[in-house]
Write a protein that holds these residues in place. Structure first.
Motif, PDB file in Angstrom:
ATOM      1  N   ALA A  18      -6.753  -2.230  16.501  1.00  0.00           N
ATOM      2  CA  ALA A  18      -6.071  -3.324  15.811  1.00  0.00           C
ATOM      3  C   ALA A  18      -5.622  -4.396  16.795  1.00  0.00           C
ATOM      4  N   VAL A  19      -5.472  -5.605  16.275  1.00  0.00           N
ATOM      5  CA  VAL A  19      -4.957  -6.707  17.078  1.00  0.00           C
ATOM      6  C   VAL A  19      -3.617  -6.310  17.692  1.00  0.00           C
ATOM      7  N   GLY A  20      -3.440  -6.648  18.961  1.00  0.00           N
ATOM      8  CA  GLY A  20      -2.206  -6.319  19.659  1.00  0.00           C
ATOM      9  C   GLY A  20      -2.254  -5.008  20.419  1.00  0.00           C
ATOM     10  N   ASP A  21      -3.325  -4.217  20.274  1.00  0.00           N
ATOM     11  CA  ASP A  21      -3.453  -2.972  21.019  1.00  0.00           C
ATOM     12  C   ASP A  21      -3.459  -3.276  22.516  1.00  0.00           C
ATOM     13  N   PRO A  22      -2.850  -2.409  23.332  1.00  0.00           N
ATOM     14  CA  PRO A  22      -2.812  -2.653  24.787  1.00  0.00           C
ATOM     15  C   PRO A  22      -4.188  -2.804  25.421  1.00  0.00           C
ATOM     16  N   ALA A  23      -5.230  -2.278  24.795  1.00  0.00           N
ATOM     17  CA  ALA A  23      -6.568  -2.381  25.367  1.00  0.00           C
ATOM     18  C   ALA A  23      -6.999  -3.836  25.546  1.00  0.00           C
ATOM     19  N   TYR A  24      -6.496  -4.733  24.720  1.00  0.00           N
ATOM     20  CA  TYR A  24      -6.936  -6.124  24.816  1.00  0.00           C
ATOM     21  C   TYR A  24      -6.342  -6.824  26.041  1.00  0.00           C
ATOM     22  N   ARG A  25      -5.096  -6.517  26.351  1.00  0.00           N
ATOM     23  CA  ARG A  25      -4.535  -7.064  27.598  1.00  0.00           C
ATOM     24  C   ARG A  25      -5.204  -6.409  28.799  1.00  0.00           C
ATOM     25  N   ALA A  90       1.094 -14.467  20.628  1.00  0.00           N
ATOM     26  CA  ALA A  90       0.070 -14.905  19.679  1.00  0.00           C
ATOM     27  C   ALA A  90      -0.241 -13.850  18.628  1.00  0.00           C
ATOM     28  N   THR A  91      -0.116 -12.579  18.994  1.00  0.00           N
ATOM     29  CA  THR A  91      -0.535 -11.500  18.090  1.00  0.00           C
ATOM     30  C   THR A  91       0.636 -10.773  17.438  1.00  0.00           C
ATOM     31  N   GLY A 412      -7.694 -29.834  16.607  1.00  0.00           N
ATOM     32  CA  GLY A 412      -7.177 -29.958  17.951  1.00  0.00           C
ATOM     33  C   GLY A 412      -7.505 -28.711  18.755  1.00  0.00           C
ATOM     34  N   PRO A 413      -6.687 -28.378  19.762  1.00  0.00           N
ATOM     35  CA  PRO A 413      -6.996 -27.227  20.614  1.00  0.00           C
ATOM     36  C   PRO A 413      -7.118 -25.923  19.832  1.00  0.00           C
ATOM     37  N   VAL A 414      -8.221 -25.217  20.061  1.00  0.00           N
ATOM     38  CA  VAL A 414      -8.449 -23.917  19.434  1.00  0.00           C
ATOM     39  C   VAL A 414      -7.854 -22.868  20.373  1.00  0.00           C
ATOM     40  N   ALA A 415      -6.572 -22.580  20.178  1.00  0.00           N
ATOM     41  CA  ALA A 415      -5.847 -21.646  21.033  1.00  0.00           C
ATOM     42  C   ALA A 415      -5.971 -20.223  20.465  1.00  0.00           C
ATOM     43  N   LEU A 416      -5.303 -19.273  21.101  1.00  0.00           N
ATOM     44  CA  LEU A 416      -5.433 -17.875  20.701  1.00  0.00           C
ATOM     45  C   LEU A 416      -5.097 -17.661  19.230  1.00  0.00           C
TER      46      LEU A 416
END
Length: 434
Positions: A18-25, A90-91, A412-416
């Motif tokens: 899921a979004v926010g899982d430590p694996a993404y950082r 962001a998440t 505009g800017p496509v941020a996270l």
């Protein structure tokens, strides 16, 4: 085969945490490590691409877009650090809000799904797409131009390995290495496989992607950008803004193409512009409205100096502005100047020829600023500053993937946070609809 790669990306998205899982950082850290370890191989492949482009006679400004240096490694590893730092905010889930007396609601972040990113000759876009899309839980198919095929092959190894080392499915980031246009057509025909299309590049690429698919598009349009110099402007500031808006990176999508200057101050502006352009340390072409007086020393060619060096770096080449310059993106250190009668005339020109990317005004009159920003429609309008300020990190929005000129989802800017959608979670406590 492209079908296999696309279906593998969709399966990887389904298997990813899921979004926010430590694996993404963790992925951000591993990607920076892989780029650093593999940089010699990446540079070697990039040298092959650059040499091939030069043999084909590609213009130097475009060859520079292909070239990777050690400075790019520093930029990309810093980008990975910035994404690592920005991800938690962001998440993060939204607050729990009451719904009357019976329940509560909150929003949680979800990925957009499988992203297809189509771009041309910037190899840094491969890492930007792989980093931002995967870090927000998306799968991404990265299709760059054939000009960077060797570089992309090496970058593809790095991003896939980084995902695996972070505990994520390797197919979350896939470089599509087949340049056959039929492969792209197949992807564009499959909204059941691809959820979002992000094209980056020339207007022709953007237009093709817009018209060839039913997949939702986050389009980074071409940068036919203007700067309006009002009669109330500080003209020295206006000159500084104009030159910085173009010469700091002539090929950037937020670079300036044409200055629209009010007739009453046009001659003074042109005089100051010529003088300032000579001090830029490199050749500059000014495409000037024929209504402006010619400079006495504006000859396009000059003999070498006594030491044999060319005087081009200290000179300005002048050419007459022509109608075919309107609406044209010039990927060179070249700047047009058009004399306009008033603010309304400037607005009319922008509406006809602008690409709705970045527009600007230099003015000391607040009423003129209000009128211009109200009348001009673009992803960003910069007031009394460089058009190059239209940038996610510079604007305090965090890392960005592109600048969208569309009207829905993001402009505009496509941020996270633009690479995420939101899902309502409603706690109903057994309540039934009456």
């Amino acid at each position: 085969m492209i079908e296999e790669a696309a279906l593998a990306a969709r399966e990887a998205r389904a298997q990813a945490p899921a979004v926010g899982d430590p694996a993404y950082r963790n992925y951000c850290r591993r990607l920076a490590d892989q780029l650093t370890v593999r940089w010699p191989q990446i540079r070697k492949a990039n040298e092959q691409d650059v040499a091939a482009a030069e043999r084909r006679g590609m213009p130097p400004t475009l060859v520079d877009r292909l070239r990777l240096t050690d400075a790019h490694l520093d930029l990309l590893t810093r980008l990975a650090d910035d994404v690592y730092d920005a991800l938690p905010a962001a998440t993060a889930p939204g607050p729990e809000l009451p719904i009357g007396e019976w329940g509560s609601r909150r929003q949680i972040a979800k990925p957009l799904g499988v992203v297809l990113m189509v771009y041309e000759a910037r190899p840094t876009a491969t890492i930007e797409g792989a980093l931002l899309c995967v870090a927000t839980g998306n799968a991404v198919l990265l299709r760059g131009g054939k000009e960077i095929a060797a570089t992309n092959a090496e970058l593809g190894i790095a991003v896939r390995r980084a995902a695996e080392l972070a505990g994520l499915p390797g197919a979350l980031a896939t470089v599509v290495d087949d340049p056959d246009r039929s492969q792209l057509r197949w992807l564009l025909s499959r909204p059941d496989v691809v959820d979002v299309l992000i094209p980056r590049g020339s207007p022709s690429l953007i237009d093709y992607c817009r018209t060839a698919t039913s997949i939702p598009v986050i389009a980074s349009g071409g940068g036919v950008n203007h700067l309006f110099v009002h009669s109330s402007a500080d003209l020295r500031l206006a000159v500084d803004i104009a030159l910085n808006s173009k010469l700091s990176e002539p090929t950037a999508c937020n670079a300036l193409e044409l200055v629209l200057v009010e007739r009453g101050v046009a001659e003074d502006f042109a005089t100051l512009l010529r003088a300032a352009a000579r001090g830029q340390g490199g050749p500059v072409t000014l495409r000037l409205d024929p209504a402006l007086s010619a400079a006495p020393d504006a000859a396009p060619d000059a003999a070498p100096d006594a030491d044999g060096t060319s005087p081009d770096a200290a000179r300005v080449r002048e050419e007459p502005l022509a109608a075919h310059d309107f609406g044209r993106e010039v990927l060179e250190p070249s700047l047009g100047v058009l004399v306009v009668d008033d603010l309304d005339t400037a607005v009319a020109h922008v509406r006809r020829y602008g690409s709705a990317h970045t527009e600007g005004i230099v003015a000391g009159d607040p009423a003129a600023v209000a009128a211009y920003t109200g009348a001009v429609d673009a992803a960003a309008v910069i007031v009394n500053g460089s058009l190059r300020l239209h940038d996610g990190p510079t604007m305090g929005l965090g890392p960005e993937l592109s600048i969208s000129t569309g009207r829905l989802h993001v402009r505009g800017p496509v941020a996270l946070d633009s690479l995420l959608t939101r899902q309502w979670v409603v706690s109903a406590n057994g309540t039934l609809r009456r």
